[in-house]
Design a protein around this motif. Structure first.
Motif, PDB file in Angstrom:
ATOM      1  N   ALA A 160     -12.223 -26.543 -14.610  1.00 50.72           N
ATOM      2  CA  ALA A 160     -10.933 -26.730 -15.266  1.00 50.72           C
ATOM      3  C   ALA A 160     -10.018 -25.528 -15.060  1.00 50.72           C
ATOM      4  O   ALA A 160      -8.852 -25.552 -15.435  1.00 50.72           O
ATOM      5  N   ARG A 161     -10.554 -24.476 -14.489  1.00 55.70           N
ATOM      6  CA  ARG A 161      -9.759 -23.302 -14.131  1.00 55.70           C
ATOM      7  C   ARG A 161     -10.470 -22.601 -12.980  1.00 55.70           C
ATOM      8  O   ARG A 161     -11.670 -22.782 -12.774  1.00 55.70           O
ATOM      9  N   GLU A 162      -9.731 -21.813 -12.244  1.00 58.20           N
ATOM     10  CA  GLU A 162     -10.308 -21.103 -11.115  1.00 58.20           C
ATOM     11  C   GLU A 162     -11.484 -20.232 -11.570  1.00 58.20           C
ATOM     12  O   GLU A 162     -11.344 -19.435 -12.493  1.00 58.20           O
ATOM     13  N   GLY A 163     -12.635 -20.432 -10.962  1.00 59.20           N
ATOM     14  CA  GLY A 163     -13.820 -19.675 -11.339  1.00 59.20           C
ATOM     15  C   GLY A 163     -14.528 -20.203 -12.560  1.00 59.20           C
ATOM     16  O   GLY A 163     -15.501 -19.608 -13.026  1.00 59.20           O
ATOM     17  N   GLY A 164     -14.077 -21.327 -13.099  1.00 55.32           N
ATOM     18  CA  GLY A 164     -14.643 -21.864 -14.328  1.00 55.32           C
ATOM     19  C   GLY A 164     -15.882 -22.718 -14.102  1.00 55.32           C
ATOM     20  O   GLY A 164     -16.337 -22.921 -12.975  1.00 55.32           O
ATOM     21  N   ALA A 165     -16.428 -23.225 -15.205  1.00 55.20           N
ATOM     22  CA  ALA A 165     -17.642 -24.044 -15.168  1.00 55.20           C
ATOM     23  C   ALA A 165     -17.325 -25.470 -14.742  1.00 55.20           C
ATOM     24  O   ALA A 165     -16.200 -25.950 -14.883  1.00 55.20           O
ATOM     25  N   GLN A 166     -18.338 -26.149 -14.232  1.00 47.08           N
ATOM     26  CA  GLN A 166     -18.222 -27.575 -13.941  1.00 47.08           C
ATOM     27  C   GLN A 166     -18.116 -28.339 -15.254  1.00 47.08           C
ATOM     28  O   GLN A 166     -18.561 -27.886 -16.299  1.00 47.08           O
ATOM     29  N   GLN A 167     -17.525 -29.531 -15.194  1.00 50.80           N
ATOM     30  CA  GLN A 167     -17.225 -30.284 -16.394  1.00 50.80           C
ATOM     31  C   GLN A 167     -18.213 -31.416 -16.655  1.00 50.80           C
ATOM     32  O   GLN A 167     -18.752 -32.025 -15.730  1.00 50.80           O
ATOM     33  N   ARG A 168     -18.419 -31.697 -17.928  1.00 45.45           N
ATOM     34  CA  ARG A 168     -19.265 -32.823 -18.322  1.00 45.45           C
ATOM     35  C   ARG A 168     -18.511 -34.145 -18.220  1.00 45.45           C
ATOM     36  O   ARG A 168     -19.076 -35.175 -17.853  1.00 45.45           O
ATOM     37  N   TYR A 169     -17.225 -34.112 -18.543  1.00 41.59           N
ATOM     38  CA  TYR A 169     -16.409 -35.324 -18.588  1.00 41.59           C
ATOM     39  C   TYR A 169     -15.452 -35.377 -17.401  1.00 41.59           C
ATOM     40  O   TYR A 169     -14.899 -34.360 -16.982  1.00 41.59           O
ATOM     41  N   LEU A 170     -15.227 -36.577 -16.890  1.00 41.20           N
ATOM     42  CA  LEU A 170     -14.297 -36.786 -15.790  1.00 41.20           C
ATOM     43  C   LEU A 170     -12.874 -36.474 -16.252  1.00 41.20           C
ATOM     44  O   LEU A 170     -12.413 -36.986 -17.273  1.00 41.20           O
ATOM     45  N   LEU A 171     -12.195 -35.648 -15.492  1.00 38.55           N
ATOM     46  CA  LEU A 171     -10.815 -35.276 -15.785  1.00 38.55           C
ATOM     47  C   LEU A 171      -9.892 -35.822 -14.705  1.00 38.55           C
ATOM     48  O   LEU A 171     -10.301 -36.030 -13.569  1.00 38.55           O
ATOM     49  N   LYS A 172      -8.639 -36.029 -15.078  1.00 35.91           N
ATOM     50  CA  LYS A 172      -7.675 -36.638 -14.155  1.00 35.91           C
ATOM     51  C   LYS A 172      -6.340 -35.909 -14.239  1.00 35.91           C
ATOM     52  O   LYS A 172      -6.041 -35.216 -15.222  1.00 35.91           O
ATOM     53  N   ALA A 173      -5.533 -36.064 -13.189  1.00 36.69           N
ATOM     54  CA  ALA A 173      -4.187 -35.489 -13.170  1.00 36.69           C
ATOM     55  C   ALA A 173      -3.391 -36.144 -12.052  1.00 36.69           C
ATOM     56  O   ALA A 173      -3.930 -36.936 -11.268  1.00 36.69           O
ATOM     57  N   LYS A 174      -2.119 -35.804 -11.994  1.00 38.60           N
ATOM     58  CA  LYS A 174      -1.229 -36.308 -10.949  1.00 38.60           C
ATOM     59  C   LYS A 174      -0.603 -35.132 -10.211  1.00 38.60           C
ATOM     60  O   LYS A 174      -0.244 -34.123 -10.830  1.00 38.60           O
ATOM     61  N   VAL A 175      -0.485 -35.271  -8.901  1.00 41.51           N
ATOM     62  CA  VAL A 175       0.130 -34.229  -8.075  1.00 41.51           C
ATOM     63  C   VAL A 175       1.058 -34.884  -7.062  1.00 41.51           C
ATOM     64  O   VAL A 175       0.747 -35.950  -6.524  1.00 41.51           O
ATOM     65  N   PRO A 176       2.199 -34.259  -6.772  1.00 38.97           N
ATOM     66  CA  PRO A 176       3.142 -34.832  -5.812  1.00 38.97           C
ATOM     67  C   PRO A 176       2.838 -34.428  -4.371  1.00 38.97           C
ATOM     68  O   PRO A 176       2.271 -33.362  -4.108  1.00 38.97           O
ATOM     69  N   PHE A 177       3.226 -35.270  -3.459  1.00 37.39           N
ATOM     70  CA  PHE A 177       3.105 -35.011  -2.027  1.00 37.39           C
ATOM     71  C   PHE A 177       3.896 -33.765  -1.638  1.00 37.39           C
ATOM     72  O   PHE A 177       4.972 -33.502  -2.158  1.00 37.39           O
ATOM     73  N   VAL A 178       3.328 -32.987  -0.724  1.00 43.26           N
ATOM     74  CA  VAL A 178       4.003 -31.826  -0.155  1.00 43.26           C
ATOM     75  C   VAL A 178       4.059 -32.028   1.355  1.00 43.26           C
ATOM     76  O   VAL A 178       3.030 -32.311   1.986  1.00 43.26           O
ATOM     77  N   SER A 179       5.225 -31.908   1.946  1.00 47.38           N
ATOM     78  CA  SER A 179       5.379 -32.153   3.381  1.00 47.38           C
ATOM     79  C   SER A 179       4.590 -31.144   4.206  1.00 47.38           C
ATOM     80  O   SER A 179       4.302 -30.028   3.756  1.00 47.38           O
ATOM     81  N   ASP A 180       4.236 -31.534   5.427  1.00 48.41           N
ATOM     82  CA  ASP A 180       3.525 -30.626   6.319  1.00 48.41           C
ATOM     83  C   ASP A 180       4.325 -29.349   6.545  1.00 48.41           C
ATOM     84  O   ASP A 180       3.770 -28.243   6.548  1.00 48.41           O
TER      85      ASP A 180
END
Length: 263
Positions: A160-180
C-alpha cells in the motif's frame, strides 16, 4: 545501457521469481521489499474491492498477481517466473478478496510458459497452466490498441506504500493513460509498442511491489472488462512524474493465444 529500474520491477520478493504491484501504482526503482504480514490499510491511493467485484483476479504464491485468461490458465508477468517448462511449485489463489478466507480457491500449477525471447526488457508476459479449471469468469485481453486510452482500473494485493507490506485484502484504484511521448520523459528506456504507461502526474495512486503480473483493465464498448496491460515496472511507487509501466497486452495478443493453445 538499460536503466537499473528494469532489474527491480514491481516485485514482492527478490530473485528470478519476482512480482510487481497491482494494488495501486508503484513502479519499482527501489529494491523489492521482503513480504511482510498482510495489512489492511489502503494500497497506494486505493480502496478495498468488494467480494466478486473482480472475479478474474488471481494471487500467485511467489508474490505476484495475475488474471484468469482461461479457467485453467493464468496470465501474469514474465519477470514473475524463472523460465518455461513443467512447474508444480506455484499456487494460484482465486475467488476471494480476503486471502485468509476459508472460501479461497487454491490450485497448483502444472506448467509455465515465459514469453519467448524475454530478457528482462519488454515482452513481460507469461502463462501458468493450472492443474484443474477454476470456475470463475475470465478476463478477455485487448487485441487492438483501441482501448489504450482513458482511465484504467488496477487491483492487487501488493504493498500500500513504497517498501510496505503485502496486503491481506484486494485493493483497487483508477489511473489515467499516459502517452508514450510523455512517459519517455520519465523513462528513457520505455519500449513503445511493447509497454504503456498510466498514472497521475502528481503521483499518489499506483501499483506497487507485489502487484507485478496483475492486470490493468477497463470496460469495452459493450461494458465488459478487457485487459489492456500487465503490471511490469516503474520508479518506486506512486511517485510524482513516474507513472507505472505496463506490458501492452494487445501487442502480444496473438502470441499469448498461440501459447495458451499449446499448454
Amino acid at each position: 545501457m538499460k536503466n537499473v529500474l528494469r532489474a527491480l520491477k514491481r516485485c514482492a520478493v527478490t530473485g528470478a521469481i519476482a512480482l510487481a504491484a497491482v494494488s495501486l501504482q508503484p513502479a519499482g526503482a527501489t529494491a523489492a521489499p521482503t513480504p511482510g504480514s498482510a495489512g489492511t490499510q489502503p494500497v497506494v491511493g486505493g480502496t478495498r474491492a468488494a467480494q466478486g467485484e473482480f472475479p478474474f483476479m488471481v494471487r500467485l504464491s511467489m508474490g505476484c498477481g495475475g488474471s484468469l485468461y482461461a479457467k485453467d490458465i493464468v496470465l501474469t508477468a514474465a519477470h514473475c517466473v524463472s523460465g518455461s517448462g513443467n512447474n508444480t511449485s506455484i499456487t494460484a489463489t482465486a475467488g476471494v478478496v480476503d486471502l485468509q478466507s476459508s472460501s479461497a480457491i487454491k490450485v497448483k500449477s502444472t506448467k509455465v510458459l515465459q514469453a519467448p525471447g524475454y530478457n528482462g526488457s519488454g515482452k513481460d508476459w507469461a502463462l501458468i497452466k493450472l492443474a484443474k479449471p477454476i470456475n470463475l469468469p475470465t478476463l478477455k485481453i485487448a487485441t487492438s490498441t483501441a482501448y489504450n486510452t482513458g482511465t484504467f482500473d488496477i487491483a492487487g494485493w501488493g504493498a500500500a506504500r513504497e517498501g510496505g507490506a503485502q496486503q491481506r485484502y484486494l485493493l483497487k484504484a483508477k489511473v489515467p493513460f499516459v502517452s508514450d511521448a510523455s512517459c519517455k520523459t520519465s523513462y528513457a528506456d520505455l519500449i513503445p509498442g511493447e509497454e504503456l504507461c498510466a498514472g497521475l502526474p502528481q503521483g499518489g495512486v499506483d501499483t506497487c511491489q507485489g502487484d507485478s503480473g496483475g492486470p490493468m483493465f477497463r470496460k469495452d464498448n459493450a461494458g465488459a472488462w478487457v485487459q489492456v496491460g500487465i503490471v511490469s515496472w516503474g520508479n518506486g511507487c506512486a511517485r510524482p512524474n513516474y507513472p507505472g509501466v505496463y506490458t501492452e497486452v494487445s501487442t502480444f495478443a496473438s502470441a499469448i493465444a498461440q501459447a495458451a493453445a499449446g499448454l
